[in-house]
Design a protein around this motif. Structure first.
Motif, short mmCIF file in Angstrom:
data_model
loop_
_atom_site.label_atom_id
_atom_site.label_comp_id
_atom_site.label_asym_id
_atom_site.label_seq_id
_atom_site.Cartn_x
_atom_site.Cartn_y
_atom_site.Cartn_z
N GLN A 69 1.11 -0.80 0.06
CA GLN A 69 -0.13 0.28 0.05
C GLN A 69 1.29 1.80 0.59
OE1 GLN A 69 0.06 1.92 2.65
NE2 GLN A 69 1.43 0.65 4.11
N ASN A 70 0.48 2.09 -0.49
CA ASN A 70 0.86 3.65 -0.51
C ASN A 70 0.57 4.89 0.43
OD1 ASN A 70 2.86 5.31 -1.21
ND2 ASN A 70 2.58 5.21 -3.33
N CYS A 93 -1.30 -4.91 -5.72
CA CYS A 93 -1.67 -3.27 -5.21
C CYS A 93 -2.31 -3.21 -4.73
CB CYS A 93 -1.39 -2.32 -6.28
SG CYS A 93 -1.15 -0.72 -5.54
N CYS A 153 1.86 0.39 -10.98
CA CYS A 153 0.56 0.28 -11.18
C CYS A 153 -1.20 1.31 -11.73
CB CYS A 153 -0.24 0.00 -9.41
SG CYS A 153 -2.14 0.38 -9.63
N THR A 206 1.31 4.41 -8.58
CA THR A 206 2.73 3.83 -7.69
C THR A 206 3.58 3.35 -8.48
OG1 THR A 206 1.19 3.87 -5.97
CG2 THR A 206 3.15 2.89 -5.64
N TYR A 241 6.38 0.64 -8.51
CA TYR A 241 6.90 -0.45 -7.98
C TYR A 241 8.74 -0.82 -8.89
CZ TYR A 241 3.03 -0.56 -5.56
OH TYR A 241 1.33 -0.47 -4.17
#
Length: 81
Positions: free
Chosen positions: A10-11, A27, A51, A56, A58
Motif C-alpha cells: 500500500q502507498n 497493490c 499500478c 505507484t 514499483y
C-alpha cells in the motif's frame, strides 16, 4: 481465503516509487477505506511496473526480502476478523 502468500503493498505516504523484493504482488492503493481494488501485478522480465489504479511505480530490488520496502512501512496489514 484464510491466508495469502502473495505480498500486498500500500502507498499511504503517496510515494512516487516503492522498492520491493518480489516481482509478483498485489497493490491495494492505500489503507482501508482509501484503497482501490486489490490488483495482482506481475513484473515478468521487467524490474519496474506502474499500478494502473494509483500510478505507484514499483521497482524490484533483489536485496530486499518479500516483507521489506523502501521506503519502509508499505506492506499492507490485514486486520484479523
Amino acid at each position: 481465503m484464510a491466508g495469502h502468500n502473495i505480498p500486498h503493498f500500500q502507498n499511504d505516504g503517496g510515494y512516487r516509487v516503492i522498492e520491493i523484493g518480489v516481482k509478483e504482488f498485489m497493490c491495494t492503493g492505500a489503507s482501508v477505506p482509501y484503497d482501490h481494488p486489490h490488483i495482482f501485478i506481475d513484473m515478468g522480465d521487467e524490474n519496474e511496473k506502474v499500478c494502473s489504479y494509483c500510478s505507484t511505480l514499483y521497482r524490484y530490488n533483489p536485496a530486499l526480502k518479500a516483507e521489506e520496502t523502501v521506503p519502509p512501512g508499505c506492506i499492507f496489514q490485514f486486520d484479523a476478523a
